[in-house]
Design a protein around this motif. Structure first.
Motif, PDB file in Angstrom:
ATOM      1  N   PRO A  97     -21.484   5.671  20.264  1.00 20.12           N
ATOM      2  CA  PRO A  97     -20.556   5.379  21.369  1.00 20.12           C
ATOM      3  C   PRO A  97     -19.779   4.076  21.167  1.00 20.12           C
ATOM      4  O   PRO A  97     -18.664   3.937  21.649  1.00 20.12           O
ATOM      5  CB  PRO A  97     -21.461   5.250  22.596  1.00 20.12           C
ATOM      6  CG  PRO A  97     -22.824   5.650  22.163  1.00 20.12           C
ATOM      7  CD  PRO A  97     -22.890   5.653  20.674  1.00 20.12           C
ATOM      8  N   ASP A  98     -20.419   3.116  20.446  1.00 22.00           N
ATOM      9  CA  ASP A  98     -19.779   1.812  20.213  1.00 22.00           C
ATOM     10  C   ASP A  98     -20.134   1.380  18.791  1.00 22.00           C
ATOM     11  O   ASP A  98     -21.283   1.020  18.519  1.00 22.00           O
ATOM     12  CB  ASP A  98     -20.309   0.796  21.233  1.00 22.00           C
ATOM     13  CG  ASP A  98     -19.751  -0.603  21.000  1.00 22.00           C
ATOM     14  OD1 ASP A  98     -18.990  -0.810  20.029  1.00 22.00           O
ATOM     15  OD2 ASP A  98     -20.084  -1.496  21.805  1.00 22.00           O
ATOM     16  N   SER A 114     -15.415   4.159  18.320  1.00 21.85           N
ATOM     17  CA  SER A 114     -16.562   5.070  18.403  1.00 21.85           C
ATOM     18  C   SER A 114     -16.419   6.151  17.335  1.00 21.85           C
ATOM     19  O   SER A 114     -15.332   6.339  16.772  1.00 21.85           O
ATOM     20  CB  SER A 114     -16.704   5.680  19.797  1.00 21.85           C
ATOM     21  OG  SER A 114     -15.552   6.415  20.163  1.00 21.85           O
ATOM     22  N   LEU A 137     -13.780   3.655  23.040  1.00 19.26           N
ATOM     23  CA  LEU A 137     -15.237   3.635  23.167  1.00 19.26           C
ATOM     24  C   LEU A 137     -15.703   4.936  23.802  1.00 19.26           C
ATOM     25  O   LEU A 137     -14.967   5.551  24.588  1.00 19.26           O
ATOM     26  CB  LEU A 137     -15.670   2.474  24.076  1.00 19.26           C
ATOM     27  CG  LEU A 137     -15.634   1.060  23.494  1.00 19.26           C
ATOM     28  CD1 LEU A 137     -15.897   0.050  24.611  1.00 19.26           C
ATOM     29  CD2 LEU A 137     -16.650   0.900  22.375  1.00 19.26           C
ATOM     30  N   ASN A 138     -16.936   5.341  23.502  1.00 13.12           N
ATOM     31  CA  ASN A 138     -17.568   6.497  24.162  1.00 13.12           C
ATOM     32  C   ASN A 138     -16.754   7.782  24.088  1.00 13.12           C
ATOM     33  O   ASN A 138     -16.756   8.577  25.021  1.00 13.12           O
ATOM     34  CB  ASN A 138     -17.827   6.189  25.651  1.00 13.12           C
ATOM     35  CG  ASN A 138     -18.738   5.021  25.833  1.00 13.12           C
ATOM     36  OD1 ASN A 138     -19.839   5.004  25.294  1.00 13.12           O
ATOM     37  ND2 ASN A 138     -18.286   4.017  26.570  1.00 13.12           N
TER      38      ASN A 138
END
Ligand code: SME
Length: 156
Positions: A97-98, A114, A137-138
């Motif tokens: 996710p990161d 990500s 992100l994510n």
């Protein structure tokens, strides 16, 4: 013969459901692995506009860059290194996710936030990985994992 992809605007699930039969048709009649990896990369890039979509192939104990769409990337990754080398070693999909929170992440592009890496197999051994990077992100979850693993299963 026209090979235009039909781009679908909808939920992520709907986008994959529109894309998968088209990818299946694109690669179904072709035996050449590199040709199919190239078209899978292009189709995913075109539908989702991911930052980077591509393949690394296992050659002489390393992952070596294969067909991809996006910015230039590092060419060789060792077993256990980065997200790609870890997915190879663990023989399973890794959703990150990161990327800054993943120890040893290899930053091919400073824009990548990500990532998802899906290994594919030949005769029980990892033959390569699909790597997808996002500027957000994510970006990736179990929906991406499910559909990307399905696409990858067609390579066997
Ligand atoms: N980030 C990957 C390296 C490949 S590039 O993202 C294209 C990794 O950590 O293995």
């Amino acid at each position: 013969m026209a090979e235009d992809l039909k781009i679908f605007n909808g939920t992520k699930e709907e986008q994959y459901q529109s894309l998968l039969p088209q990818v299946r048709a694109l690669i179904g009649g072709e035996e050449d692995l590199i040709a199919n990896l190239a078209n899978i990369s292009a189709a995913l890039k075109e539908q989702f506009n991911f930052l980077w979509v591509g393949f690394y192939l296992v050659k002489n104990e390393q992952l070596v860059l294969g067909p991809f769409q996006g910015p230039v990337a590092c060419t060789r990754i060792d077993l256990g290194k980065g997200v790609c080398g870890s997915a190879w070693q663990e023989q399973k999909t890794l959703v990150v996710p990161d990327v800054e929170a993943f120890p040893g992440h290899i930053a091919c592009s400073s824009l990548s936030r990500s990532e998802i890496v899906v290994p594919f197999f030949c005769e029980g051994e990892v033959a390569g990985v699909l790597d997808v990077d996002s500027k957000d992100l994510n970006q990736f979850d179990e929906v991406d994992q499910k559909y990307l693993e399905e696409i990858i299963s067609w390579l066997n």
